[in-house]
Scaffold this active site. Sequence first.
Site, PDB file in Angstrom:
ATOM      1  N   THR A  39       0.829  -1.199   0.000  1.00  0.00           N
ATOM      2  CA  THR A  39       0.000   0.000   0.000  1.00  0.00           C
ATOM      3  C   THR A  39       0.867   1.254   0.000  1.00  0.00           C
ATOM      4  O   THR A  39       1.932   1.257   0.588  1.00  0.00           O
ATOM      5  CB  THR A  39      -0.833  -0.018   1.301  1.00  0.00           C
ATOM      6  N   ARG A  96     -13.073  -9.218  -0.594  1.00  0.00           N
ATOM      7  CA  ARG A  96     -12.237  -8.943   0.578  1.00  0.00           C
ATOM      8  C   ARG A  96     -11.852  -7.461   0.620  1.00  0.00           C
ATOM      9  O   ARG A  96     -11.445  -6.875  -0.377  1.00  0.00           O
ATOM     10  CB  ARG A  96     -10.983  -9.808   0.524  1.00  0.00           C
ATOM     11  N   VAL A  97     -11.986  -6.880   1.776  1.00  0.00           N
ATOM     12  CA  VAL A  97     -11.528  -5.508   1.995  1.00  0.00           C
ATOM     13  C   VAL A  97     -10.540  -5.555   3.155  1.00  0.00           C
ATOM     14  O   VAL A  97     -10.813  -6.196   4.174  1.00  0.00           O
ATOM     15  CB  VAL A  97     -12.719  -4.581   2.313  1.00  0.00           C
ATOM     16  N   THR A 149       0.880  -0.585   6.632  1.00  0.00           N
ATOM     17  CA  THR A 149       0.989  -1.406   5.437  1.00  0.00           C
ATOM     18  C   THR A 149       1.245  -2.831   5.909  1.00  0.00           C
ATOM     19  O   THR A 149       1.680  -3.047   7.031  1.00  0.00           O
ATOM     20  CB  THR A 149       2.114  -0.906   4.503  1.00  0.00           C
ATOM     21  N   GLY A 150       0.940  -3.782   5.047  1.00  0.00           N
ATOM     22  CA  GLY A 150       1.111  -5.174   5.451  1.00  0.00           C
ATOM     23  C   GLY A 150      -0.216  -5.890   5.520  1.00  0.00           C
ATOM     24  O   GLY A 150      -1.199  -5.450   4.915  1.00  0.00           O
TER      25      GLY A 150
HETATM   26  N1  ASP Z   1      -2.736  -3.445   3.988  1.00  0.00           N
HETATM   27  C1  ASP Z   1      -3.081  -3.833   2.651  1.00  0.00           C
HETATM   28  C2  ASP Z   1      -4.201  -4.821   2.700  1.00  0.00           C
HETATM   29  O1  ASP Z   1      -4.181  -5.704   3.525  1.00  0.00           O
HETATM   30  C3  ASP Z   1      -1.955  -4.395   1.871  1.00  0.00           C
HETATM   31  C4  ASP Z   1      -0.611  -3.764   2.115  1.00  0.00           C
HETATM   32  O2  ASP Z   1      -0.460  -2.744   2.708  1.00  0.00           O
HETATM   33  O3  ASP Z   1       0.399  -4.293   1.730  1.00  0.00           O
HETATM   34  O4  ASP Z   1      -5.062  -4.754   1.863  1.00  0.00           O
END
Ligand code: ASP
Length: 325
Positions: free
Chosen positions: A187, A215-216, A238-239
């Site tokens: 993200t 999915r959200v 993020t993650g």
């Molecule tokens: N947090 C985001 C999600 O789970 C993905 C990401 O940040 O890498 O949709």
Amino acid sequence: MKTRRNFIRTIGLVSLIGPVQSCAEPKKESTDSPKNSTKPIIISTWDHGLDANKVGYEILAKGGSAIDAVEKGVIVVENDPSNQTVGIGGFPDRDGNVTLDACIMKGDGSCGSVAFLQEIKNPISVARKVMEETPHIMLVGSGALKFALEQGFKKENLLTEETKKDYEIWLTKSEYKPVINIENHDTISTLALDVNGRIAGACTTSGAAWKMHGRVGDSPLIGAGLFVDQEAGAAAATGLGEAVIRTAGSAMVVEAMRNGLSPYEACVEVVQRIKRKHDNLKDLQVGFLALDMNGNYGAYSIHPGFNIAIGDNNGHILVDAKSMY
Ligand code: ASP
């Protein structure tokens, strides 16, 4: 599959990527100590945060608002078809649909969000319209699309040829397995403090690659993927979104800053909370970044590999976040 987080790790902790102004000097050496930055400042997740920061900082340097800086900054990444985790070119869900999530927030509590939005490449701007033009905070799916079209956004095919090829390769095995620090999720989250002391944040993503249809994640959820409060500061994540939602991650980071922790300490606190709630952290990556009202910033993640981009009057740098492992 493209990889983006590559060169920086080979040259060390801090790298100077090109000054905005002529006198640039290497600044902090890690994200674990507060500093008194001069306003304005902009910070973003990952390597692609540099592109966002450069555009956002230009707005801030001219006296523009934090909210404009974060929106216009992340749009650069949404518009990049070679970026496979945000906007056009984003990895699709397991049925082949690119579905986008985004939210935006100001320090006064104004916020807007869209989730499960398809065929519109700038969800962050739709989220801003939700904030400014509706009495609501969040619109999803077909409702968000209808609103976007009414606001003048144009439908586009977001599945690029390159990403379609990656999807077809994935389809041969159709395995969903979150793996830390690979390019299946990244993200862009951007936080900014402007010269007038206003703080704002934006977060936009195509979410976890190969997710279930519908999915959200955390990214469009105010309090999870992003939280901003003029009294305490701003934080974003993020993650793996599920882990962030479970801990109301970004809101908790901001709350920890309100209670006196530095941005870095606040990120550590919430990563530790995530650790306590999960038995197996092997394939679980989450990173937070935070910015306080004095321009101090911090970042921390579960595993190594998370980095943030920082832009201020010293120039633009990338910094590796410290991690629990
Ligand atoms: N947090 C985001 C999600 O789970 C993905 C990401 O940040 O890498 O949709």
